[in-house]
Design an enzyme around this catalytic site. Structure first.
Site, PDB file in Angstrom:
ATOM      1  N   GLU A 199      28.641  -6.197  -3.293  1.00 16.50           N
ATOM      2  CA  GLU A 199      29.949  -5.527  -3.407  1.00 16.50           C
ATOM      3  C   GLU A 199      30.294  -5.053  -4.822  1.00 16.50           C
ATOM      4  OE1 GLU A 199      30.450  -9.924  -3.454  1.00 16.50           O
ATOM      5  OE2 GLU A 199      29.543  -8.544  -2.039  1.00 16.50           O
ATOM      6  N   ASP A 238      30.700 -14.880   3.030  1.00 19.10           N
ATOM      7  CA  ASP A 238      30.788 -16.342   2.975  1.00 19.10           C
ATOM      8  C   ASP A 238      32.080 -16.820   3.635  1.00 19.10           C
ATOM      9  OD1 ASP A 238      28.440 -16.153   1.579  1.00 19.10           O
ATOM     10  OD2 ASP A 238      29.357 -16.401  -0.384  1.00 19.10           O
ATOM     11  N   ASP A 281      22.146  -9.972  -1.789  1.00 19.39           N
ATOM     12  CA  ASP A 281      23.419 -10.685  -1.875  1.00 19.39           C
ATOM     13  C   ASP A 281      24.298 -10.033  -2.937  1.00 19.39           C
ATOM     14  OD1 ASP A 281      25.332 -12.605  -1.396  1.00 19.39           O
ATOM     15  OD2 ASP A 281      23.935 -14.287  -1.529  1.00 19.39           O
TER      16      ASP A 281
END
Length: 814
Positions: free
Chosen positions: A405, A475, A402
């Site tokens: 980025e 998300d 997760d």
């Protein structure tokens, strides 16, 4: 000559203006290209194969030295010729001709026939102080034909298929993942090899890449003749796709988040009790305890008292565990302490900001969580050391990486001055996901070849396909608008060479539905079912989200229309696993794609060029997911969950939907591409391509068609992917054209296939003779099925069974 010289502190740099004139003074030929010298710039042309060329430009007096983070291919000795014209230098290979204009320095790409493919429209350099390093900002413009579509750029949440007239700042974030690459329906692609924040702008006048940092312009032109060829060229440059384990193509259940090991194990048990297929279960964050222990890669929380037993319990039920790991660490973790001493942690704000699990964050108690320097090879080693010790050694099967980025909150321009192992964060910003994902892949491969790497990750960059990474779209909201956006987002991502994509089935932010019935909310039920039906035909089928639980039993029980629709499509997914796994091999071996924009296979049909709501799954299934509400009103939900409905109005609306009948028939329109005939998957009704048809359906069905001239293997009814052998497969033939298919099999979860331990069984359908030939099996592996049965079915109902022992055999229906 038209040029400007700018003095900036202690250095001088030349800007080559878009309209500038500079005359070629000389060129030097090498085995792999030429260097053209003009008065104020150098242009290097380097061949990476006959159809792939690298263009480098930089001001005179500078040197250009770069180790690409994405490109692994080396320049190649290539047969080409150079000739000088009155106004240009021509560089020609068998399939391409480059014309370098002596006056403007611009390059035009043509076929040997003289047909123009693409041309430059000006270059520019300007001085830039990158955290004290005197360098350049660089840009390159191109000129496309007026009606020429272009595809790629990554995962973009703009709902567009063709990215013409797009203007976007390319800097990685939660739901937009950028790959500075696009390709055209004309059969060429452009990879802008720059990892700094980049502006992409397309207008009718020009198409522009402009990057904040670069020692020069550096891009690759790939001529592939068609979309598959362009993708093959991109993968040749940046890395091929490894095989994923068979089980990863089964159904995954997840949510934000299971809060104890008992809850996690119980979910798997319920699926087994209900006899609904399941292969993957995912544990989200906080199994490590509090935020000060963020990403400790250890089951510190007292709610997970015996992780080894938990994992064994999951394995005993023939399921697999994936677990959340992050790109950052809390100050009470061993990773933080070791990396902090070595200067391997960044100081910009990241998530979570608070040490308390409250919303909004209580900044009186800062978490101290910091992102690690994934550009540093030693930092990547430390990352794996703790991941291996804390989780992999316990038997965790795959990684949910997760925030790759990574999360960067309250951004300041100065944050990009942060020092990394490879220079400023600005210089390498967009490649962060490539580096952190690659670190885990490389180290697991070094540790063992017995278990294939599988990584689910939230961000991506060029070349990430080589790291066994499936990128999900972040998300996103639980809304129809978000669902509609996922189809072109996944297709454009695939067209950059990254074949593995999925989205959270149901959307992530579902808070507005939680306050109004959760999984019993009819509006959410319709959205969820349609999303799951779309997810059935993506590389990874994964249900996930917050606030509203997504397990099948949350939606009712067998006999309820929503429950039955969910179960039906999970079972459909498992029935086509032999097809999916064979497509996976086609992706790895032949550079194919799972998600195929219609323009990939039907580029001659201009109606397909900008279709954003249909696609091919493999080369046989045409999928037209339902992307609009048919039974309930649509509601666009904001990412901020607090922006929901007025509760009184919502209750009234939900009460008015209590009698929604999901079995009621609805009608939708579907376009079937020209140059093929199509069979309705559900009814076997045949349709001619090249026009729009109407399909009648209910909640149990989506428009699903199979191209005439297809062979599709169907597997047994199973509870998990490897429960039963593929020793008695159903082979369905969709006639109307000759067809070929290769059934691929191996040991399903190790790397022996890289040593040739696999088998290919070729199928050929002769349409005129109505004969199916199963050719001689090629290859072999431990545990291979030596003797098997195939049950052949045609769309008109004719069927025959046959035995097969590896030698060529035919069955005639005429």
């Amino acid at each position: 000559m038209n040029f400007n010289t700018i003095r900036n502190k202690a250095f001088i740099v030349t800007i080559v203006l878009l309209s500038g004139n500079f005359n070629a003074q000389s060129y030097r030929k090498t085995d792999s290209g030429i260097n053209v010298t003009v008065e104020n710039a150098t242009v290097e042309v380097k061949w990476y194969g006959e159809n792939t060329v690298r263009i480098i430009k930089y001001p005179s007096g500078k040197t250009f030295i770069k180790n690409s983070l994405s490109v692994i291919q080396k320049e190649q000795k290539t047969k080409f010729s150079v000739s000088e014209g009155k106004n240009n230098i021509l560089v020609t290979t068998r399939d391409l001709q480059l014309s370098i204009n002596n006056t403007t320095g611009e390059i035009t790409y043509r076929l040997p026939s003289g047909k123009e493919l693409f041309k430059e429209a000006g270059s520019a350099f300007k001085p830039f102080d990158d955290a004290g390093n005197q360098t350049l900002s660089v840009s390159q413009s191109f000129q496309l034909e007026k009606n020429e579509p272009l595809y790629g750029l990554g995962i973009l949440q703009n709902g567009k298929m063709s990215q013409r007239n797009t203007d976007v700042k390319m800097i990685q974030n939660n739901t937009w993942d950028f790959v500075p690459f696009f390709q055209s329906v004309k059969g060429y692609g452009i990879f802008w090899d720059n990892a700094s924040p980049t502006q992409f702008t397309d207008t009718p006048e020009k198409t522009l890449f402009s990057s904040e940092v670069g020692d020069g312009i550096d891009y690759y032109f790939i001529y592939g003749k068609n979309a598959d060829g362009v993708i093959a060229g991109m993968r040749s440059l940046t890395g091929n796709v490894p095989m994923l384990p068979l089980w990863t193509y089964g159904y995954w259940q997840s949510k934000e988040r299971y809060k104890s090991q008992d809850e996690l194990v119980e979910v798997v048990k319920k699926y087994r009790d209900l006899k609904v297929p399941l292969d993957g279960i995912i544990q989200d964050w906080q199994y490590w305890g509090n935020n000060y222990q963020w990403n400790a890669m250890d089951f510190i929380s007292p709610d997970f008292p015996d992780a080894k037993k938990m994992i064994q319990d999951i394995h005993d039920m023939n399921a697999h565990l994936s677990i959340s790991i992050w790109s950052s660490f809390g100050p009470m973790t061993n990773q933080y302490r070791e990396m902090d001493k070595k200067g391997m942690l960044f100081n910009f704000k990241t998530w979570p900001e608070s040490g308390r699990d409250t919303w909004p964050p209580d900044l009186n108690y800062p978490s101290g969580v910091r992102v690690y320097d994934a550009y540093n090879p030693e930092a990547r080693e430390i990352y794996w050391k703790f991941l291996n010790k804390g989780l992999f050694s316990l038997g965790v099967d795959s990684w949910w990486m997760d925030s790759t980025e990574p999360d960067h909150l309250s951004q300041n321009p100065e944050d990009l001055n942060t020092k990394t192992y490879l220079g400023s964060f600005r210089k390498v910003r967009n490649a962060y996901p490539l580096m952190t994902v690659g670190g885990v892949y490389d180290h697991q491969r070094e540790t063992t070849s017995d278990k294939r790497v599988f990584i689910l990750t939230r961000s991506a960059f060029a070349g990430q396909q080589k790291y066994a990474a499936n990128t999900w779209s972040g998300d996103i909201n639980s809304s129809w608008e978000s669902l509609r956006n996922q189809v072109p987002a996944g297709l454009n991502f695939s067209l950059t060479g990254n074949p593995n994509f999925n989205s959270d089935i149901g959307g992530f932010f579902g808070g507005v539905y939680k306050r109004n019935g959760g999984p019993q909310n009819k509006m959410f039920q319709e959205l969820y079912v349609r999303w799951l039906q779309y997810g059935t035909f993506t590389p990874m089928m994964r249900s996930h989200g917050t606030d509203v639980p997504r397990e099948i039993y949350q939606f009712g029980q067998k006999g309820d229309p929503v429950y039955d629709a969910i179960e039906k499509f999970i079972r459909l997914r498992y029935s086509i696993l032999p097809y999916i796994y064979s497509v996976s091999w086609d992706v790895s071996k032949n550079n194919s794609s799972f998600l195929r924009a219609l323009s990939m296979d039907f580029s001659a049909d201009k109606k397909t060029w900008d279709i954003n709501n249909e696609y091919l799954f493999g080369k046989s299934f045409l999928v037209a997911p339902i992307l609009n509400a048919q039974y309930t009103p649509e509601k666009i939900v904001k990412t901020d969950e607090n922006e929901g409905w007025n509760k009184t109005d919502a209750n009234k609306k939900e009460n008015s939907l209590s009698n929604v009948d999901f079995s009621q028939n609805k009608t939708v329109k579907v376009y079937l591409p020209a140059d093929a005939d199509w069979f309705d998957f559900w009814t076997n009704e045949k349709h001619n391509g090249g026009h729009e048809i109407q399909k009648t359906l209910n909640i149990q069905v989506i428009p699903l068609y199979v191209k005439a001239g297809s062979i599709i293997p169907f597997g047994p009814d199973v509870q998990y992917a490897t429960e039963k052998k593929w020793d008695n497969l159903t082979i369905k033939v969709y006639p109307g054209a000759n067809a070929d298919f290769i059934l691929y099999e191996d040991e399903f979860d190790n790397y022996n296939y890289e040593k040739g331990k696999y088998s290919e069984t070729p199928f050929h359908w002769n349409d005129k003779a109505e004969t199916l030939t199963i050719g001689a099996r090629k290859g072999g592996y431990h545990g291979m099925i030596e003797d098997r049965a195939f049950h052949i079915i045609l769309t008109d109902g004719r069927e025959k069974s046959m035995s097969y022992s590896g030698k060529s055999v035919s069955v005639k229906f005429k």
